[in-house]
Design a protein around this motif. Sequence first.
Motif, PDB file in Angstrom:
ATOM      1  N   ASP A  65      -4.424  -1.154  -2.373  1.00  0.00           N
ATOM      2  CA  ASP A  65      -4.631   0.191  -2.926  1.00  0.00           C
ATOM      3  C   ASP A  65      -4.272   0.138  -4.414  1.00  0.00           C
ATOM      4  OD1 ASP A  65      -1.902   0.001  -2.945  1.00  0.00           O
ATOM      5  OD2 ASP A  65      -1.529   1.893  -1.913  1.00  0.00           O
ATOM      6  N   ASP A  66      -3.862   1.258  -4.993  1.00  0.00           N
ATOM      7  CA  ASP A  66      -3.567   1.284  -6.428  1.00  0.00           C
ATOM      8  C   ASP A  66      -2.089   1.047  -6.745  1.00  0.00           C
ATOM      9  OD1 ASP A  66      -2.676   3.582  -5.312  1.00  0.00           O
ATOM     10  OD2 ASP A  66      -3.699   4.947  -6.691  1.00  0.00           O
ATOM     11  N   THR A  67      -1.334   0.443  -5.832  1.00  0.00           N
ATOM     12  CA  THR A  67       0.085   0.192  -6.057  1.00  0.00           C
ATOM     13  C   THR A  67       0.330  -0.605  -7.335  1.00  0.00           C
ATOM     14  OG1 THR A  67       0.596   0.235  -3.691  1.00  0.00           O
ATOM     15  CG2 THR A  67       2.165  -0.887  -5.103  1.00  0.00           C
TER      16      THR A  67
ATOM     17  N   GLU B 220       0.914   5.893  -3.192  1.00  0.00           N
ATOM     18  CA  GLU B 220       1.102   7.356  -3.240  1.00  0.00           C
ATOM     19  C   GLU B 220       2.571   7.764  -3.215  1.00  0.00           C
ATOM     20  OE1 GLU B 220       0.185   9.598   0.378  1.00  0.00           O
ATOM     21  OE2 GLU B 220      -0.280   7.685   1.335  1.00  0.00           O
ATOM     22  N   HIS B 221       3.492   6.816  -2.844  1.00  0.00           N
ATOM     23  CA  HIS B 221       4.911   7.160  -2.750  1.00  0.00           C
ATOM     24  C   HIS B 221       5.755   6.612  -3.895  1.00  0.00           C
ATOM     25  CE1 HIS B 221       4.026   8.525   1.267  1.00  0.00           C
ATOM     26  NE2 HIS B 221       3.633   7.327   1.640  1.00  0.00           N
TER      27      HIS B 221
ATOM     28  N   ASP C 134       8.526   4.009   0.526  1.00  0.00           N
ATOM     29  CA  ASP C 134       8.099   5.399   0.760  1.00  0.00           C
ATOM     30  C   ASP C 134       9.297   6.341   0.890  1.00  0.00           C
ATOM     31  OD1 ASP C 134       9.100   4.572   3.151  1.00  0.00           O
ATOM     32  OD2 ASP C 134       7.466   5.359   4.375  1.00  0.00           O
TER      33      ASP C 134
ATOM     34  N   ASN D 230       0.817  -1.221   0.000  1.00  0.00           N
ATOM     35  CA  ASN D 230       0.000   0.000   0.000  1.00  0.00           C
ATOM     36  C   ASN D 230       0.851   1.272   0.000  1.00  0.00           C
ATOM     37  OD1 ASN D 230      -2.307  -1.536  -0.024  1.00  0.00           O
ATOM     38  ND2 ASN D 230      -2.632  -1.424   2.184  1.00  0.00           N
ATOM     39  N   GLU D 231       1.821   1.311  -0.903  1.00  0.00           N
ATOM     40  CA  GLU D 231       2.698   2.474  -1.027  1.00  0.00           C
ATOM     41  C   GLU D 231       2.452   3.227  -2.329  1.00  0.00           C
ATOM     42  OE1 GLU D 231       4.373   3.462   1.349  1.00  0.00           O
ATOM     43  OE2 GLU D 231       4.976   1.774   2.624  1.00  0.00           O
TER      44      GLU D 231
END
Length: 436
Positions: free
Chosen positions: A111-113, A83-84, A160, A80-81
């Motif tokens: 998530d969208d990883t 966004e990074h 991240d 779930n990273e």
Amino acid sequence: MIYTFWDEFFWYWYSNGFEKVFYIFWYFFLLEAPRFLLMDLVVLFAYYRSRHKKAKIFEEARQKLLFENPLISVIAPGKNEGEHIYKLVDSINKQSYSNIEIIIVDDGSDDDTATICRSLLNNGFIDVFLRNDVRGGKASAANLALRYSKGKYIVHLDADTSFDEYAIERIIIPFYVDENTGAVGGNIKARNQDYNIATSLQAIEYMQTISVGRVVTSYLGIYKIVSGAFGAFRKDIIERIGGWDIGPGLDGDITVKIRKMGYNIAFEPTAVGLTNVPNSFKKLSKQRLRWNKSLVRFRLRKHADLFKPQASFNFSNFFAVFENVFFNLILDVIWFFYILQIIIVNVDYLAFIIPLKIMIYGTASFIQFLVVMAMSERWKTEFKLVVYIPLMMIYNGYYMRIIRTMAYIKEIFFYSSYKDPWNPIKSSNKAKEYGL
């Protein structure tokens, strides 16, 4: 004449003299100041003096690296990273050293990883994307990336994290300075230092305690934790020891294993990476409970052989672990008796003792901060953290000490690291069964 509190405060200490100050604050003068202030200052001075003298050796090592131009495998396991990921990949692709393959492992993200990583792969920004549909844990994901890697060196990152332009080049150079170097730790700082008071205090801690501590222990030859957030390893050594074991504390575990094989471990302060530190004290407490349990699980249980006289006994390995155990676990126990003694024996004078304690620890912390700023490559953005220095006594002296002690008790008596949701329960059960 009307006497203020401060008149009475200064008269109390003046009339009792330094002997009284020493009697009350013996823990600071005998235990903390010699190790965390005087020793750090002396070693830092020696380190940077020798570093200046060895500049030519470092430049020659850099030229060897550039001439050989080895492939470096950058592996980033994470869950779930999403966004990074782009920031991480962008900073890797902008490195001064370019012969790099980027391998990202999505360890069961929801998530969208996966979508982001497939897009990065299709557009040529990363070289390999691997995905575990069911979370296997950080060690499992790192070992999967290791199997697909082709580089001579493995750089293990947290997903991240992002990096300064010369970070990869600089973390590899120590391998060319000393051929017996088995692993090199990079310098991690807080990216979100201005988010709130929790991140600001951690930013100071990363600079004062973690980075300075690693410069000092590396110089003394007792450096024992190459951070999983930014660490470089010789691939042949990682393969010989079978990759990473299940954590928490897997980065310290693998570092000790490499030390046991007779290799040197180095810290490179100019190889700088930025990470998002926990943005609340609740998240920070969970993280540090997990980190500190590893001292008991790995240092005292798994690697207990380091304390035993045997054919493979090594003094530097012994002191690397002993220093960690003594200045954390043992001194924490002593500290609680010390505080209890102060409260019981000097209960009528606590109003004078507490302000002086804040002054003494605040002055020591301020000196450490100025030294760190003199070393820092981004001191202009970090110096504003100086306003939080008075709080570091509470942060380090009370909050972190209580968290550490809770972690030690949970692990010593309840083996709670094996129940930590940070790892899949099946992996933890197997780790406990095999004593990992």
